[in-house]
Design a protein around this motif. Sequence first.
Motif, PDB file in Angstrom:
ATOM      1  N   THR A   1       1.198  -0.961   0.007  1.00  0.00           N
ATOM      2  CA  THR A   1      -0.032   0.256  -0.265  1.00  0.00           C
ATOM      3  C   THR A   1       1.121   1.110  -0.363  1.00  0.00           C
ATOM      4  N   ALA A   2       2.311   1.838   1.065  1.00  0.00           N
ATOM      5  CA  ALA A   2       3.145   2.638   0.895  1.00  0.00           C
ATOM      6  C   ALA A   2       3.543   2.436  -0.530  1.00  0.00           C
ATOM      7  N   ILE A   3       4.270   1.398  -1.006  1.00  0.00           N
ATOM      8  CA  ILE A   3       5.188   1.762  -1.896  1.00  0.00           C
ATOM      9  C   ILE A   3       3.645   1.980  -3.671  1.00  0.00           C
ATOM     10  N   GLY A   4       2.680   1.387  -3.625  1.00  0.00           N
ATOM     11  CA  GLY A   4       1.413   2.182  -4.185  1.00  0.00           C
ATOM     12  C   GLY A   4       1.265   3.774  -4.094  1.00  0.00           C
ATOM     13  N   ALA A   5       0.976   3.625  -2.687  1.00  0.00           N
ATOM     14  CA  ALA A   5       0.713   5.001  -2.390  1.00  0.00           C
ATOM     15  C   ALA A   5       2.135   6.202  -3.346  1.00  0.00           C
TER      16      ALA A   5
END
Length: 82
Positions: free
Chosen positions: A54-58
């Motif tokens: 989620t953090a990488i995607g954001a």
Amino acid sequence: MRALGQGVVIVLLGMGVTACGTSTTERATSGAGIGAAVGAGTAAVTDTGLLTGTAIGAAVGAAGGALTEEDTLNLNELSLTD
């Protein structure tokens, strides 16, 4: 390995719509939201860490949105009736 390939495709498709918005801030914000969703989905498919995905995607989505210009992709001009 196949799941990773599917995840990459999902990420690339998600990045295609990160340019929504008229200002840099709007595009970065919408990109972060879309990227987070795509990252979470990719993490679920590839059985990796959900928070990391989620953090990488954001981060990728926000960067993609911030680095694009309004004229790159304007969904307001698309019409199915023309």
